[in-house]
Design an enzyme around this catalytic site. Sequence first.
Site, PDB file in Angstrom:
ATOM      1  CG  HIS A 234      -1.966  -1.038   1.204  1.00 32.64           C
ATOM      2  ND1 HIS A 234      -3.137  -0.892   0.490  1.00 32.64           N
ATOM      3  CD2 HIS A 234      -2.028  -2.255   1.783  1.00 32.64           C
ATOM      4  CE1 HIS A 234      -3.878  -1.966   0.642  1.00 32.64           C
ATOM      5  NE2 HIS A 234      -3.229  -2.825   1.418  1.00 32.64           N
TER       6      HIS A 234
ATOM      7  CB  THR B 120      13.920  -7.510   2.520  1.00 24.85           C
ATOM      8  OG1 THR B 120      15.295  -7.656   2.899  1.00 24.85           O
ATOM      9  CG2 THR B 120      13.036  -7.608   3.758  1.00 24.85           C
ATOM     10  CE  LYS B 121      19.094  -5.430   0.409  1.00 23.15           C
ATOM     11  NZ  LYS B 121      20.478  -5.001   0.718  1.00 23.15           N
TER      12      LYS B 121
ATOM     13  NE  ARG C 216      23.541 -13.947   8.702  1.00 22.35           N
ATOM     14  CZ  ARG C 216      22.786 -14.425   9.665  1.00 22.35           C
ATOM     15  NH1 ARG C 216      21.503 -14.107   9.720  1.00 22.35           N
ATOM     16  NH2 ARG C 216      23.288 -15.236  10.583  1.00 22.35           N
TER      17      ARG C 216
END
Length: 204
Positions: free
Chosen positions: A122, A174-175, A189
């Site tokens: 959002h 997130t990556k 990681r």
Amino acid sequence: MSIISTIKSNPKLKQFVHWCLIPKHQARPRVWVKWFVNPFFHKKGKGTSICRRTRMDVLPFQPFNIGDYSTVEDFATINNGVGPVNIGNNSRIGIGNVIIGPVTIGNNVILAQNIVMSGLNHNYTNTEVPIYLQGETVANITIEDDCWIGANAVITAGVTVGKHSVVAGGAVVTKSIPPFSVAVGNPARVIKQYDFESKAWVSV
């Protein structure tokens, strides 16, 4: 001009069609859409099982496809409201998973329990306007073939988990994760990768 283009270009008509498909302020399609519309738009492979207590918030204006011999367990939620959801062959969507498109899941993927992956975010740039009125951004999540995602993991928008990788339980990805990797933690990681010379997983 096609029917879809006509609907999209007319705000009042678009609003009416949306109301016909989904009750106001809800994400679930109306029962008639599930029974009489979705089967003509979505593809379900042979031998595939979608359990009775799964919440299927899928609509005809975005693709939902699931391949052969895959399973969606009870209490999972699949939502293609803002982006397609495509699931390959021989993949298992575990109990309590939440999958909000756009999401692509490959073949032979195992998702454990209570995983959340959402290709939707959002927007929130104006503090004087409610968040739900500020629109959304989407970025495809891709889980490539032969991956295993542990329980309670979170996969965020735009992430790709490369083939033959493992994401540990509770990780927040997130990556993007490269192929043949093991990822843990928050944020996730890579701690191991497969070495083809020694044929073993080695620490990095």
